[in-house]
Write an enzyme that holds these catalytic residues in place. Structure first.
Site, PDB file in Angstrom:
ATOM      1  CG  HIS A 112    -105.511  47.815 -41.684  1.00  0.00           C
ATOM      2  ND1 HIS A 112    -105.997  46.582 -42.046  1.00  0.00           N
ATOM      3  CD2 HIS A 112    -104.728  48.220 -42.725  1.00  0.00           C
ATOM      4  CE1 HIS A 112    -105.537  46.256 -43.253  1.00  0.00           C
ATOM      5  NE2 HIS A 112    -104.764  47.229 -43.684  1.00  0.00           N
ATOM      6  CG  ASP A 143    -109.809  45.759 -41.368  1.00  0.00           C
ATOM      7  OD1 ASP A 143    -108.858  46.510 -41.045  1.00  0.00           O
ATOM      8  OD2 ASP A 143    -110.538  45.983 -42.349  1.00  0.00           O
ATOM      9  CG  ASP A 188    -103.185  44.637 -46.363  1.00  0.00           C
ATOM     10  OD1 ASP A 188    -103.116  45.566 -45.532  1.00  0.00           O
ATOM     11  OD2 ASP A 188    -103.885  44.699 -47.388  1.00  0.00           O
ATOM     12  CD  GLU A 236    -106.917  49.987 -44.876  1.00  0.00           C
ATOM     13  OE1 GLU A 236    -106.314  50.711 -45.698  1.00  0.00           O
ATOM     14  OE2 GLU A 236    -107.204  48.786 -45.109  1.00  0.00           O
ATOM     15  CG  HIS A 251    -106.446  42.750 -50.756  1.00  0.00           C
ATOM     16  ND1 HIS A 251    -107.247  43.829 -51.062  1.00  0.00           N
ATOM     17  CD2 HIS A 251    -105.911  43.031 -49.545  1.00  0.00           C
ATOM     18  CE1 HIS A 251    -107.192  44.723 -50.083  1.00  0.00           C
ATOM     19  NE2 HIS A 251    -106.386  44.253 -49.147  1.00  0.00           N
TER      20      HIS A 251
END
Length: 374
Positions: free
Chosen positions: A75, A77, A105, A138, A343
């Site tokens: 993904h 995003d 990520d 995502e 994250h």
């Protein structure tokens, strides 16, 4: 075979491009240029328009005379903060400067895919038909995958490069999910003058919560209330409260049972207190469970052996685009790309993991092509 410096440069170039969910235009244009330069047929679908974003899923197809079709997906995003990312390379590790995420990520997965195709073309290896999917949104709930017309491409195998862990990690089991709101509706009244005329929604909800199954319910099932919102003023009996609820289970049957039990609790408690409730909890994505004797698992194990890495199959409590493709009837597996502490502003990836994952993808495609020719 794999050009490590080229791989690193491409990864660095991508993570510098801010791509928050629903605003992936710049990274999408970069990916389109890369895939077009490699001779793939490149398309952009209508997913962005459907979800309120500025970009659709990017699909690239590398044709092959072979019968098998393989989807490689990652993904585009990222979560916030992702503006002005400044990658730092130190002691074999790529990280941000600590003020932002890194964006591995899932741009590590995209970098792996692009470099693997470059290697295949340079070395002129036989390969299956490759369907590259770089999905959008995502991080907002797999929205890009949900809006991809996967039937149009009908892959035999789908490998989603979007998991932590070293090269060789394969996610073979993920949960069924449900999430949403439970709204308890009471009755407002002045808290100091006539509280007995009201029904405090929070009090009702609290009684219900004491009877719910929450947290770790068993080895397969969890449930959580993560947010509570309600109230109008400190001197008003709270007329309404909203509970943000989610549940997960590796067993679809257990999840169904849990949701029914939860609804029964709220039905009984609100009736007892003269309140009402609205159940806005919906089923999310379906789980999947790949058995050890399935072809997609065997192919991955053989590719790991050829790459010289250990194959580690595991379950996870989270989900990925694999869940959506599996739900639509296509065998899919999420594999590790080496990203760590995602994250967070401490996110990093080891260069050796980035390199080894790309080698594994190359071997995976070669293995599938070899089996296809038998």
């Amino acid at each position: 075979m794999v050009n490590k410096e080229r791989l690193i440069d491409n990864f660095i170039n991508m993570v510098k491009i801010a791509s928050p969910s629903l605003n992936e235009r710049k990274i999408a244009d970069y990916v389109i240029n890369e895939l077009t330069a490699l001779g793939l047929e490149v398309y952009e679908d209508e997913a962005g328009k459907k979800i309120g974003g500025n970009t659709g899923n990017i699909i690239g197809i590398l044709r092959s005379p072979g019968k098998k079709k393989v989807m490689l997906s990652a993904h585009m995003d990222t979560v916030l903060p992702c503006e002005n990312i400044k990658p730092v390379i130190e002691d074999g590790v790529i990280k941000s400067d600590g003020t932002t995420i890194l964006g591995g990520d899932d741009k590590a997965g995209i970098a792996n895919i692009i470099e693997a195709i470059k290697v295949l073309k340079e070395q002129k290896f036989d390969h299956p038909e490759i369907i590259v999917v770089c999905s959008v949104a995502e991080e907002l709930g797999l929205l890009g995958a949900k809006n991809l017309d996967v039937d149009k491409y009908a892959p035999d195998y789908s490998f989603i490069l979007d998991s932590g862990g070293k090269a060789g990690v394969a996610i073979v089991q993920t949960p069924f999910t449900a999430r949403g709101e439970i709204v308890v509706i009471g009755k407002s009244a002045h808290a100091g003058i006539s509280p007995e005329k009201g029904v405090n929604a929070l009090t009702v909800a609290a009684h219900a919560i004491t009877k719910l199954k929450l947290g770790r319910i068993d080895s397969e099932t969890t449930a959580n209330i993560g947010m509570v919102r309600g109230g109008e003023a400190i001197n008003i009996v709270m007329p309404e409260v909203t509970l943000k609820y989610e549940a997960r289970s590796f067993s679809g049957e257990k999840l169904e049972t849990l949701l029914k039990e939860t609804e029964d609790v709220f039905k009984a408690i609100t009736k007892k207190f003269g309140a009402k409730y609205i159940d806005k909890v919906d089923k999310g994505y379906s789980g999947y469970n790949l058995k050890s004797d399935e072809d997609i698992v065997k192919v991955f194990e053989k590719a790991c052996e050829s790459t010289g890495v250990s194959c580690v199959t595991k379950s996870t409590g989270g989900g990925s685009d694999s869940n959506i493709y599996s739900e639509k009837g296509y065998k899919a597996m999420t594999i590790g790309v080496g990203m760590s502490k995602v994250h967070t502003t401490e996110e990093y990836i080891e260069i050796e993991d980035l390199y080894t994952t790309t080698k594994l993808v190359v071997e995976l495609l070669k293995e599938i092509a070899e089996n296809d020719s038998k």
